[in-house]
Design a protein around this motif. Structure first.
Motif, PDB file in Angstrom:
ATOM      1  N   UNK A  69       0.713  -1.298   0.180  1.00 48.16           N
ATOM      2  CA  UNK A  69       0.051  -0.032  -0.116  1.00 48.16           C
ATOM      3  C   UNK A  69       0.843   1.237   0.078  1.00 48.16           C
ATOM      4  N   UNK A  70       1.825   1.418   1.050  1.00 46.65           N
ATOM      5  CA  UNK A  70       2.729   2.432   1.026  1.00 46.65           C
ATOM      6  C   UNK A  70       3.692   2.763  -0.222  1.00 46.65           C
ATOM      7  N   UNK A  71       4.224   1.584  -0.887  1.00 47.99           N
ATOM      8  CA  UNK A  71       5.106   1.694  -1.886  1.00 47.99           C
ATOM      9  C   UNK A  71       4.417   2.007  -3.233  1.00 47.99           C
ATOM     10  N   UNK A  72       3.322   0.914  -3.302  1.00 42.89           N
ATOM     11  CA  UNK A  72       2.583   0.963  -4.776  1.00 42.89           C
ATOM     12  C   UNK A  72       1.443   1.830  -4.942  1.00 42.89           C
ATOM     13  N   UNK A  73       0.602   1.885  -3.778  1.00 40.29           N
ATOM     14  CA  UNK A  73      -0.627   2.456  -4.068  1.00 40.29           C
ATOM     15  C   UNK A  73      -0.424   4.027  -3.541  1.00 40.29           C
ATOM     16  N   UNK A  74       0.161   4.277  -2.306  1.00 36.18           N
ATOM     17  CA  UNK A  74       0.152   5.575  -2.116  1.00 36.18           C
ATOM     18  C   UNK A  74       1.544   6.296  -2.618  1.00 36.18           C
ATOM     19  N   UNK A  75       2.433   5.379  -3.380  1.00 40.01           N
ATOM     20  CA  UNK A  75       3.486   5.569  -4.115  1.00 40.01           C
ATOM     21  C   UNK A  75       4.636   6.547  -3.486  1.00 40.01           C
ATOM     22  N   UNK A  76       4.908   5.852  -2.262  1.00 37.83           N
ATOM     23  CA  UNK A  76       5.956   6.404  -1.402  1.00 37.83           C
ATOM     24  C   UNK A  76       7.441   5.988  -1.904  1.00 37.83           C
ATOM     25  N   UNK A  77       8.512   6.500  -1.834  1.00 37.89           N
ATOM     26  CA  UNK A  77       9.730   5.922  -2.571  1.00 37.89           C
ATOM     27  C   UNK A  77      10.167   5.084  -1.341  1.00 37.89           C
ATOM     28  N   UNK A  78      11.161   4.154  -1.544  1.00 40.80           N
ATOM     29  CA  UNK A  78      11.455   3.024  -0.741  1.00 40.80           C
ATOM     30  C   UNK A  78      12.239   3.978   0.367  1.00 40.80           C
ATOM     31  N   UNK A  79      12.957   4.874   0.492  1.00 42.02           N
ATOM     32  CA  UNK A  79      13.465   5.750   1.444  1.00 42.02           C
ATOM     33  C   UNK A  79      12.448   6.098   2.479  1.00 42.02           C
ATOM     34  N   UNK A  80      10.913   6.583   1.715  1.00 39.94           N
ATOM     35  CA  UNK A  80      10.061   7.138   2.416  1.00 39.94           C
ATOM     36  C   UNK A  80       9.483   5.857   3.344  1.00 39.94           C
ATOM     37  N   UNK A  81       9.324   4.871   2.663  1.00 41.90           N
ATOM     38  CA  UNK A  81       8.534   3.769   3.299  1.00 41.90           C
ATOM     39  C   UNK A  81       9.602   3.182   4.575  1.00 41.90           C
ATOM     40  N   UNK A  82      10.712   3.319   4.150  1.00 35.65           N
ATOM     41  CA  UNK A  82      11.664   2.792   5.238  1.00 35.65           C
ATOM     42  C   UNK A  82      11.552   3.940   6.404  1.00 35.65           C
ATOM     43  N   UNK A  83      11.265   5.256   6.113  1.00 36.26           N
ATOM     44  CA  UNK A  83      10.973   6.131   7.234  1.00 36.26           C
ATOM     45  C   UNK A  83       9.600   5.875   7.830  1.00 36.26           C
ATOM     46  N   UNK A  84       8.554   5.471   7.353  1.00 33.59           N
ATOM     47  CA  UNK A  84       7.380   4.970   7.869  1.00 33.59           C
ATOM     48  C   UNK A  84       7.501   3.911   8.684  1.00 33.59           C
ATOM     49  N   UNK A  85       8.123   2.735   8.295  1.00 35.61           N
ATOM     50  CA  UNK A  85       8.255   1.292   8.838  1.00 35.61           C
ATOM     51  C   UNK A  85       9.412   1.458   9.767  1.00 35.61           C
ATOM     52  N   UNK A  86      10.205   2.318   9.699  1.00 39.16           N
ATOM     53  CA  UNK A  86      11.507   2.042  10.556  1.00 39.16           C
ATOM     54  C   UNK A  86      12.373   1.025  10.215  1.00 39.16           C
ATOM     55  N   UNK A  87      12.517   0.866   8.934  1.00 40.83           N
ATOM     56  CA  UNK A  87      13.318  -0.472   8.627  1.00 40.83           C
ATOM     57  C   UNK A  87      14.257   0.221   7.541  1.00 40.83           C
ATOM     58  N   UNK A  88      15.333  -0.616   7.133  1.00 41.53           N
ATOM     59  CA  UNK A  88      16.377  -0.014   6.277  1.00 41.53           C
ATOM     60  C   UNK A  88      15.822  -0.248   4.930  1.00 41.53           C
ATOM     61  N   UNK A  89      16.690   0.542   4.057  1.00 40.59           N
ATOM     62  CA  UNK A  89      16.127   0.612   2.569  1.00 40.59           C
ATOM     63  C   UNK A  89      15.986  -0.892   1.912  1.00 40.59           C
ATOM     64  N   UNK A  90      17.068  -1.605   2.205  1.00 40.45           N
ATOM     65  CA  UNK A  90      17.147  -2.966   1.796  1.00 40.45           C
ATOM     66  C   UNK A  90      16.265  -3.657   2.037  1.00 40.45           C
ATOM     67  N   UNK A  91      15.833  -3.773   3.491  1.00 37.71           N
ATOM     68  CA  UNK A  91      14.639  -4.570   4.019  1.00 37.71           C
ATOM     69  C   UNK A  91      13.345  -4.013   3.290  1.00 37.71           C
ATOM     70  N   UNK A  92      13.188  -2.964   3.213  1.00 38.05           N
ATOM     71  CA  UNK A  92      12.121  -2.467   2.502  1.00 38.05           C
ATOM     72  C   UNK A  92      11.852  -3.157   1.074  1.00 38.05           C
TER      73      UNK A  92
END
Lengths: 194, 212
Positions: A151-174
């Motif tokens: 939802x965050x990455x594809x539907x809301x179209x957040x970047x990998x870095x932005x999803x990582x910020x939301x989920x508190x994960x690393x870019x690679x993990x996202x």
């Protein structure tokens, strides 16, 4: 040219973030308006039944105002920060409701089949609606975590870095979570269509 | 030969990129953006609160949260069914309970955690604050436990949490526990393995001080 109630067109995201952090009402209104739909949809998908997603977004914005000193410039759009706050608001409600997961039936969702005003013929509409139904049915069968990252990455179209910020994960993990969820979605679509 | 992203045809990541492009488009088509907008009243109230917050000193801003949320909701003419939680920030939650106990937990690595407890109709509301708990990786989190000697040693979990990325922790938890029978309060570091039992990895501990 200045548009009343929002920042000037062409303002860069970094400038907007700076003005947002400086509590410029125009910047806040701009972000509020442009992100409202997707924030409400995100909340609607994840909130337990009986909770109003509009209320959750209002709560999110209220917290954001109060916690503006916590907003740092990590090189991502301010929406990533808002999604992070909204995610906590939603998780609190899930916790209070005593439910660990929520599966909202597609029929309950106001995201019903949308009449698209285009030039396609009736058959194309039927085929398109069938495909949409398959994707939705498959999406509903994904785990909550898979749904959230897609939802965050594809539907809301957040970047990998932005999803990582939301989920508190690393870019690679996202990236990994995103592609694994996509692969599972593809498999589920095939199952739904079989 | 490359695709439009410049990814060579024999690069395995090309399949991922294609998958993302195709399914991403399918998902956006399946879940089109709704044409929702905040009401003019909501926008006006948000602007007012942002402006009023700007006039406050940076760290004196804390507190407008509940009022802002309530006003935003009221301004939108919604929220009748949300009175139990709208504006329910940490301070609101505490206001619903009566102050009952406190505890200071310390750990061998220098962690210091302060908790305050209040009795409320739905149980105990526990506010936990610390700026010395180490940041934990995603695979781990902290869990607060109340130990009682009712029917032998019993561990009652008050919930899980983690510090923010700067190492600050302010969380509100709920616990179904009577503080008068609590013998020990502990924070453990837990792996994200789905096992609900305490790991035994003690981070901080203390005892409850009941407030008369």
């Amino acid at each position: 040219m200045r548009i009343i109630g929002s920042v000037e067109p062409g303002t860069s995201e970094r400038d907007l973030l700076a003005r947002f952090r400086a509590l410029d009402p125009d910047a806040w209104e701009t972000v509020y308006r442009r992100s409202y739909s997707r924030l409400v949809e995100y909340a609607r998908r994840r909130l337990p039944g009986g909770y109003d997603p509009h209320d959750a977004v209002s709560e999110c914005l209220a917290r954001a105002v109060d916690r503006i000193d916590d907003l740092a410039d990590h090189g991502v759009r301010v929406e990533a920060w808002l999604y992070g706050i909204l995610r906590l608001v939603v998780l609190e409600q899930i916790r209070r409701s005593g439910r660990q997961e929520r599966e909202r039936p597609v029929a309950d969702s106001p995201l019903g089949l949308v009449e698209v005003a285009d030039e396609r013929g009736p058959l194309e509409h039927v085929l398109r609606d069938e495909q949409v139904s398959s994707v939705r049915a498959a999406f509903e069968r994904l785990s909550v975590d898979d749904q959230e990252v897609l939802w965050l990455r594809q539907v809301a179209e957040l970047s990998v870095a932005e999803v990582a910020e939301v989920l508190k994960k690393g870019h690679g993990a996202v990236r990994q979570a995103n592609f694994r969820a996509l692969a599972r979605l593809r498999t589920l679509i095939e199952e739904v269509d079989a | 030969m490359t695709n439009e992203d410049g990814i060579p045809a024999d690069d395995p990541s090309r399949d991922d990129a294609e998958l993302e492009r195709l399914l991403g488009a399918e998902l956006r088509q399946a879940f089109p953006a709704e044409d929702l907008a905040p009401s003019p009243e909501q926008v006006a109230l948000l602007r007012d609160h942002v402006a009023s917050m700007r006039r406050r000193p940076a760290r004196g801003r804390w507190r407008l949260l509940a009022a802002a949320a309530a006003l935003l909701v009221a301004g939108a003419g919604i929220g009748v069914g949300a009175t139990t939680w709208v504006g329910a920030d940490d301070e609101d939650l505490l206001a619903r309970g009566s102050e009952e106990f406190s505890a200071e937990l310390t750990g061998p690595a220098g962690a210091r955690v302060v908790i305050d407890g209040a009795a409320a109709p739905e149980g105990r509301i526990v506010t936990l604050r610390s700026d010395t708990l180490p940041v934990v990786p995603y695979e781990q989190f902290y869990e607060l436990w109340f130990l009682t000697d009712e029917g032998g040693s019993t561990w009652v979990s008050a919930g899980t949490f983690h510090p923010d990325e700067e190492g600050n922790t302010v969380v509100v938890l709920h616990a179904a526990v009577d503080p008068s029978v609590v013998t020990d309060v502990q924070i453990t570091r837990e792996p994200r393995d789905g096992n609900p039992a305490p790991s035994g990895d003690l981070v901080a501990r203390g005892t409850v001080d009941l407030i008369d």
